[in-house]
Design an enzyme around this catalytic site. Sequence first.
Site, PDB file in Angstrom:
ATOM      1  NE  ARG A 132      23.744   7.863   4.011  1.00  0.00           N
ATOM      2  CZ  ARG A 132      22.742   8.641   3.621  1.00  0.00           C
ATOM      3  NH1 ARG A 132      22.762   9.204   2.464  1.00  0.00           N
ATOM      4  NH2 ARG A 132      21.691   8.826   4.397  1.00  0.00           N
ATOM      5  CE  LYS A 178       3.336  -5.270   4.447  1.00  0.00           C
ATOM      6  NZ  LYS A 178       3.390  -3.945   4.991  1.00  0.00           N
ATOM      7  CG  HIS A 191       5.366 -11.120   7.415  1.00  0.00           C
ATOM      8  ND1 HIS A 191       4.875  -9.878   7.190  1.00  0.00           N
ATOM      9  CD2 HIS A 191       4.946 -11.455   8.658  1.00  0.00           C
ATOM     10  CE1 HIS A 191       4.186  -9.462   8.246  1.00  0.00           C
ATOM     11  NE2 HIS A 191       4.212 -10.411   9.154  1.00  0.00           N
ATOM     12  CE  LYS A 222       2.045 -13.725  10.245  1.00  0.00           C
ATOM     13  NZ  LYS A 222       2.680 -13.454  11.520  1.00  0.00           N
ATOM     14  CD  GLU A 260      -0.360  -5.026  13.803  1.00  0.00           C
ATOM     15  OE1 GLU A 260       0.802  -5.387  14.036  1.00  0.00           O
ATOM     16  OE2 GLU A 260      -0.648  -4.171  12.957  1.00  0.00           O
ATOM     17  CG  ASP A 286       1.078  -1.486   7.082  1.00  0.00           C
ATOM     18  OD1 ASP A 286       2.158  -1.802   6.553  1.00  0.00           O
ATOM     19  OD2 ASP A 286       0.828  -1.691   8.288  1.00  0.00           O
ATOM     20  CG  HIS A 342      -0.082  -8.883   5.537  1.00  0.00           C
ATOM     21  ND1 HIS A 342       1.013  -9.301   4.822  1.00  0.00           N
ATOM     22  CD2 HIS A 342       0.385  -7.977   6.428  1.00  0.00           C
ATOM     23  CE1 HIS A 342       2.088  -8.663   5.266  1.00  0.00           C
ATOM     24  NE2 HIS A 342       1.732  -7.859   6.234  1.00  0.00           N
ATOM     25  CE  LYS A 388      -0.181  -0.885  12.416  1.00  0.00           C
ATOM     26  NZ  LYS A 388       0.705  -2.044  12.354  1.00  0.00           N
TER      27      LYS A 388
HETATM   28  C1  BG6 Z   1       3.591  -5.706   8.577  1.00  0.00           C
HETATM   29  C2  BG6 Z   1       2.960  -4.340   8.702  1.00  0.00           C
HETATM   30  O1  BG6 Z   1       3.532  -6.146   7.251  1.00  0.00           O
HETATM   31  O2  BG6 Z   1       2.912  -6.628   9.411  1.00  0.00           O
HETATM   32  C3  BG6 Z   1       2.949  -3.891  10.144  1.00  0.00           C
HETATM   33  O3  BG6 Z   1       3.687  -3.407   7.922  1.00  0.00           O
HETATM   34  C4  BG6 Z   1       2.351  -4.939  11.034  1.00  0.00           C
HETATM   35  O4  BG6 Z   1       2.258  -2.655  10.277  1.00  0.00           O
HETATM   36  C5  BG6 Z   1       2.984  -6.303  10.779  1.00  0.00           C
HETATM   37  O5  BG6 Z   1       2.557  -4.543  12.379  1.00  0.00           O
HETATM   38  C6  BG6 Z   1       2.290  -7.376  11.571  1.00  0.00           C
HETATM   39  O6  BG6 Z   1       2.917  -8.605  11.375  1.00  0.00           O
HETATM   40  P1  BG6 Z   1       2.601  -9.832  12.329  1.00  0.00           P
HETATM   41  O7  BG6 Z   1       3.367 -10.954  11.740  1.00  0.00           O
HETATM   42  O8  BG6 Z   1       3.029  -9.425  13.703  1.00  0.00           O
HETATM   43  O9  BG6 Z   1       1.109 -10.024  12.268  1.00  0.00           O
END
Ligand code: BG6
Length: 513
Positions: A68, A175, A205, A209, A243, A262, A267, A365
């Site tokens: 948009r 996701k 994702h 990796k 993280e 999340d 993952h 986090k």
């Molecule tokens: C995402 C999460 O799927 O993966 C995020 O939603 C997270 O919260 C991220 O920060 C981390 O990805 P990577 O590849 O940096 O480990």
Amino acid sequence: MTATAGGPWRNPLRDKRDKRMPRIAGPCAVVIFGVTGDLSRKKLMPAIYDLANRGLLPPNFALVGFARRDWADEDFGQVVYEAVREHARTPFRQAVWDRLAEGFRFVPGSFDDDAAFTELAGTLDRLDAERGTGGNHAFYLSVPPKLFPTVCEQLHRTGLAETRGGRWSRVVIEKPFGHDLASARELNAVVNAVFPEESVFRIDHYLGKETVQNVLALRFANQLFDPIWNAHYVDHVQITMAEDIGLGGRAGYYDGIGAARDVIQNHLLQLLALTAMEEPVSFGPAELQVEKIKVLSATRLAQPLDRTTARGQYTRGWQGGQPVVGLLEEEGFAPDSTTETFAAITLEVDTRRWAGVPFYLRTGKRLGRRVTEIALVFKRAPHLPFDSTMTDELGKNALVIRVQPDEGITLRFGSKVPGHLMEVRDVTMDFSYGSAFAEDSPEAYERLILDVLLGEPSLFPVNAEVELSWQILDPVLANWAPHGAPEPYPAGGWGPESAARMLAGTGREWRRP
Ligand code: BG6
């Protein structure tokens, strides 16, 4: 093995041609919904450029943005340009950019705007004619799941979801795929009503990796590890995704979602599946999925949940020498938010291979540093024929798959300390991608986007995996829900006290990565 319009999946571990001559996507157009979002700017646009730069996209490729915004094609081109200059992995090459940018189009509109989708269909038709994109279209839904039904319905209405006459139409879904089992089922039903399962590519994702794919190589290309990869030798497994970043700017997505949904639901459970599954008959998509589904079906929560799980929320603290605020002070978060930013759970895999071996999963986090690893911690030797004072500093043997950063593998074992005493202490042996290979690893999104265009589904979780993962996690979320605020932990540390207690209760401790 599922044959798709992109051809049967080739096994990268076996196919010599893949090694010397990576497969190039055929003619196609990628449409990104949610093109103004962070993911699109930081990951998708740069990955598309990097693929072009590596020669993996065909000349008849197009990228269409839908949002948009009152943009012309050139404005969209400028947004992609800035994203590429800031985030691409490979060097900028003007000639590659110029050729790629010729295929950029932008369609303004909102998701409930029928005319905008009719215009999108017209734009794709014109691209097929002018640029030779061949009627092959990938629709990337980088939008909140509540919008999936509307977008899918529009793609259906305009005939864009149809696969006909050798042309393909695929949908890529990011996701969070639901927020519990019931909502995931509803979403799956909505998506599958329009796109058959073989045209649905769910992105996790982590599976893109290199180090995650290397779990398969490590386990199934070697003779060394398999004999000890089981409950006879392994004491427990720790899967950590830590993280250091906070959640400033992500409240819209994260508040109410939390760390377990999340990261653990997708993952970390995928990492568990690859670590714990049996050897697949081949690396074809169906064969891999069967094994992952088997192991997820055998995975259960250890009880009682009050002692086998932990959740926390970061408060102010220090990170990299700087003071940082707590979650409740981050912009956009409700001042009484009960969203957890740290989650840990204990799982058991009820199979002959793993009976009695706890799998501890944790993510958070604002932890001490950014690190993702899978650690197999082995049992102690049944007997130590040494004076006990000589083994004070001998821990348990461990095999650690360092997913990121500093990608590689570490083996920890005891070794004699030089000198005339028989003193034994832990040492480590390291394999590092950086020093063993000259090539840089591609970004996960490069690999996954290319696989979508090639129609290679191996690295994409299917419906059943998503639902099984929710089935595992739902009781934890239900158990936490009535408990109000999670336990606070200071930013820059390693999570709440309850996480340490969770392992201490069984005489174990978390690795300090
Ligand atoms: C995402 C999460 O799927 O993966 C995020 O939603 C997270 O919260 C991220 O920060 C981390 O990805 P990577 O590849 O940096 O480990």
